[in-house]
Design a protein around this motif. Structure first.
Motif, PDB file in Angstrom:
ATOM      1  N   ASN A   1       3.748  10.405  -4.821  1.00  0.00           N
ATOM      2  CA  ASN A   1       3.916  11.577  -3.946  1.00  0.00           C
ATOM      3  C   ASN A   1       5.315  11.574  -3.338  1.00  0.00           C
ATOM      4  N   PRO A   2       6.351  11.831  -4.139  1.00  0.00           N
ATOM      5  CA  PRO A   2       7.737  11.741  -3.644  1.00  0.00           C
ATOM      6  C   PRO A   2       8.055  12.749  -2.537  1.00  0.00           C
ATOM      7  N   SER A   3       7.242  13.800  -2.403  1.00  0.00           N
ATOM      8  CA  SER A   3       7.524  14.809  -1.381  1.00  0.00           C
ATOM      9  C   SER A   3       6.970  14.443  -0.004  1.00  0.00           C
ATOM     10  N   MET A   4       6.143  13.411   0.067  1.00  0.00           N
ATOM     11  CA  MET A   4       5.552  13.024   1.363  1.00  0.00           C
ATOM     12  C   MET A   4       6.583  12.344   2.247  1.00  0.00           C
ATOM     13  N   SER A   5       6.519  12.653   3.542  1.00  0.00           N
ATOM     14  CA  SER A   5       7.431  12.025   4.501  1.00  0.00           C
ATOM     15  C   SER A   5       6.973  10.609   4.814  1.00  0.00           C
ATOM     16  N   ARG A   6       7.847   9.837   5.456  1.00  0.00           N
ATOM     17  CA  ARG A   6       7.510   8.445   5.798  1.00  0.00           C
ATOM     18  C   ARG A   6       6.312   8.397   6.738  1.00  0.00           C
ATOM     19  N   ALA A   7       6.251   9.329   7.682  1.00  0.00           N
ATOM     20  CA  ALA A   7       5.134   9.366   8.640  1.00  0.00           C
ATOM     21  C   ALA A   7       3.822   9.706   7.935  1.00  0.00           C
TER      22      ALA A   7
ATOM     23  N   LYS B   1      -1.405   7.986   5.819  1.00  0.00           N
ATOM     24  CA  LYS B   1      -2.303   7.871   4.680  1.00  0.00           C
ATOM     25  C   LYS B   1      -2.763   6.434   4.478  1.00  0.00           C
ATOM     26  N   VAL B   2      -1.824   5.500   4.549  1.00  0.00           N
ATOM     27  CA  VAL B   2      -2.143   4.080   4.379  1.00  0.00           C
ATOM     28  C   VAL B   2      -3.074   3.602   5.490  1.00  0.00           C
ATOM     29  N   ALA B   3      -2.825   4.011   6.733  1.00  0.00           N
ATOM     30  CA  ALA B   3      -3.669   3.608   7.864  1.00  0.00           C
ATOM     31  C   ALA B   3      -5.093   4.139   7.683  1.00  0.00           C
ATOM     32  N   GLU B   4      -5.207   5.369   7.186  1.00  0.00           N
ATOM     33  CA  GLU B   4      -6.533   5.979   6.993  1.00  0.00           C
ATOM     34  C   GLU B   4      -7.327   5.232   5.918  1.00  0.00           C
ATOM     35  N   VAL B   5      -6.657   4.859   4.832  1.00  0.00           N
ATOM     36  CA  VAL B   5      -7.336   4.143   3.755  1.00  0.00           C
ATOM     37  C   VAL B   5      -7.701   2.729   4.197  1.00  0.00           C
ATOM     38  N   MET B   6      -6.827   2.080   4.941  1.00  0.00           N
ATOM     39  CA  MET B   6      -7.131   0.731   5.439  1.00  0.00           C
ATOM     40  C   MET B   6      -8.368   0.749   6.332  1.00  0.00           C
ATOM     41  N   ARG B   7      -8.465   1.747   7.193  1.00  0.00           N
ATOM     42  CA  ARG B   7      -9.649   1.852   8.055  1.00  0.00           C
ATOM     43  C   ARG B   7     -10.908   2.083   7.208  1.00  0.00           C
ATOM     44  N   SER B   8     -10.780   2.865   6.137  1.00  0.00           N
ATOM     45  CA  SER B   8     -11.948   3.190   5.318  1.00  0.00           C
ATOM     46  C   SER B   8     -12.506   1.966   4.586  1.00  0.00           C
ATOM     47  N   VAL B   9     -11.679   0.946   4.361  1.00  0.00           N
ATOM     48  CA  VAL B   9     -12.155  -0.272   3.686  1.00  0.00           C
ATOM     49  C   VAL B   9     -12.396  -1.414   4.677  1.00  0.00           C
ATOM     50  N   GLY B  10     -12.325  -1.111   5.961  1.00  0.00           N
ATOM     51  CA  GLY B  10     -12.638  -2.109   6.979  1.00  0.00           C
ATOM     52  C   GLY B  10     -11.532  -3.092   7.279  1.00  0.00           C
ATOM     53  N   VAL B  11     -10.283  -2.676   7.069  1.00  0.00           N
ATOM     54  CA  VAL B  11      -9.131  -3.519   7.405  1.00  0.00           C
ATOM     55  C   VAL B  11      -8.340  -2.837   8.526  1.00  0.00           C
ATOM     56  N   ASP B  12      -8.072  -3.557   9.593  1.00  0.00           N
ATOM     57  CA  ASP B  12      -7.362  -3.003  10.751  1.00  0.00           C
ATOM     58  C   ASP B  12      -5.922  -2.652  10.364  1.00  0.00           C
TER      59      ASP B  12
ATOM     60  N   LEU C   1       0.810  -1.213   0.000  1.00  0.00           N
ATOM     61  CA  LEU C   1       0.000   0.000   0.000  1.00  0.00           C
ATOM     62  C   LEU C   1       0.849   1.270   0.000  1.00  0.00           C
ATOM     63  N   GLU C   2       2.017   1.190   0.608  1.00  0.00           N
ATOM     64  CA  GLU C   2       2.879   2.388   0.663  1.00  0.00           C
ATOM     65  C   GLU C   2       3.562   2.653  -0.686  1.00  0.00           C
ATOM     66  N   GLU C   3       3.809   1.601  -1.448  1.00  0.00           N
ATOM     67  CA  GLU C   3       4.550   1.750  -2.705  1.00  0.00           C
ATOM     68  C   GLU C   3       3.910   2.758  -3.672  1.00  0.00           C
ATOM     69  N   PRO C   4       2.598   2.651  -3.995  1.00  0.00           N
ATOM     70  CA  PRO C   4       2.021   3.633  -4.921  1.00  0.00           C
ATOM     71  C   PRO C   4       1.981   5.058  -4.356  1.00  0.00           C
ATOM     72  N   VAL C   5       1.787   5.176  -3.029  1.00  0.00           N
ATOM     73  CA  VAL C   5       1.764   6.506  -2.406  1.00  0.00           C
ATOM     74  C   VAL C   5       3.127   7.164  -2.542  1.00  0.00           C
ATOM     75  N   ARG C   6       4.174   6.403  -2.246  1.00  0.00           N
ATOM     76  CA  ARG C   6       5.543   6.932  -2.325  1.00  0.00           C
ATOM     77  C   ARG C   6       5.909   7.286  -3.767  1.00  0.00           C
TER      78      ARG C   6
END
Length: 342
Positions: free
Chosen positions: A138-144, A149-160, A130-135
């Motif tokens: 969006n090359p300017s985004m920090s690791r945090a 972002k990944v945690a927020e999307v995972m929650r939105s699809v019902g995955v812990d 999930l982090e690979e496409p975001v990185r």
């Protein structure tokens, strides 16, 4: 200045795709009537398909296996190059541009594949997948920021999000498809191509995944190109429906119009096969005859060999889509001549 409200987000114009069967010189040499001739056989997968999808709608493409619907999806996604026709996205032609020129488009357009068991890399954890496409986008985004972002999307699809350190084989099919949907949503797309995203799942899970996709559509303003062979799914999910047969569009209509008043003989046969609880005596339309091969397409209507209403005109003249009074488009000589009956 272009009017973005009336302009389709996606527009396919006379799209065609042919796959060569014979590649080498020896494969093209055939013996006919005692003479050697060269002949290149082709699979005519998509034939003169014209469709458009407005912003915010779910355009469903349905038909039997082998009708070319998944090929259409792959052409739109840029995974295949068309043999003819044009693909326009947001008013700009995209099929004739290089992969580098279309790179910015990849963030706006994402694809969900049919098989959740094959579409996730078994060597990557869910977090890595999930982090690979975001990185990448969006090359300017920090690791945090990427992790949030990944945690927020995972929650939105019902995955812990606490499961993100696990590998794909540790999840069920329904959970994997949720993760595949999350992967598509991580880059905040506006257009999602879904190629039979629930056909590999148990029936009990299919409705959950469909509802998840509908929620994402409403919350994120997504536009869908939804490929399926299941008409009961179309009735629940789609705003408009295109019915394909042997790579050609038979009928195109709003979902309600198609289910209330199907016009093409093939559409009627498809709908008659959908189980209905209210039917005391189901009136199934049984299609007879052989399905033509996409290698040697018939000269006239591709459905002629299985149609009860076919006449001589159907055997020689390819029907063109005709606008109907209720707004639907139907490519059928019998409908045009009013000899179908009800």
């Amino acid at each position: 200045m272009k009017d973005m409200t009336s302009q389709p987000l996606l527009e396919l114009k006379n799209l065609e795709k042919r796959f060569l069967l014979d590649h080498g010189f020896l494969e093209t040499v055939k013996l006919r009537g005692g003479k050697l001739i060269r002949e290149r056989r082709q699979v005519h997968a998509v034939n003169n398909v014209s469709l458009s999808a407005q912003r915010g709608e779910a355009l469903c493409v349905v038909g039997e296996s082998g009708c070319g619907k998944s090929t259409v999806a792959r052409l739109v996604a840029g995974l295949l190059e068309p043999s003819g026709g044009e693909i326009h996205y947001s008013g700009e032609r995209i099929d004739n541009r290089s992969r580098q020129a279309n790179m910015a488009l990849r963030k706006k357009m994402q694809m969900i594949f049919q098989n959740p068991y094959a579409s996730l890399n078994p060597r990557m954890t869910i977090r890595q997948a999930l982090e690979e496409p975001v990185r990448y986008h969006n090359p300017s985004m920090s690791r945090a920021e990427i992790r949030d972002k990944v945690a927020e999307v995972m929650r939105s699809v019902g995955v812990d999000p606490s499961w993100s350190g696990r590998y794909p084989h540790e999840f069920s099919g329904g959970q994997r498809q949720r993760i595949a949907i999350a992967r598509a949503l991580t880059v905040d797309p506006e257009f999602v191509i879904a190629d039979e995203p629930i056909s590999a799942l148990d029936v009990s899970i299919q409705a959950q995944v469909l509802n998840l996709m509908l929620e994402a559509k409403d919350e994120r303003g997504l536009t869908y190109l939804f490929i399926t062979h299941d008409l009961s799914v179309v009735q629940h999910f789609g705003t408009r429906v295109a019915v394909l047969y042997l790579g050609t569009v038979c009928e195109l209509a709003d979902t309600a119009t198609l289910f209330e008043n199907p016009k093409h003989p093939y559409t009627r046969a498809l709908l008659s096969a959908v189980p209905q609880l209210k039917d005391d005596r189901p009136n199934h339309i049984r299609l007879k005859g052989e399905i033509p091969t996409p290698i040697n397409l018939p000269k006239g209507c591709p459905f002629q060999s299985r149609c009860a209403y076919a006449d001589q005109r159907c055997k020689v003249d390819l029907p063109r889509p005709q606008q109907q009074p209720d707004g639907s488009l139907v490519a059928c000589h019998a409908v045009e001549e009013g000899r179908l009956g009800d």
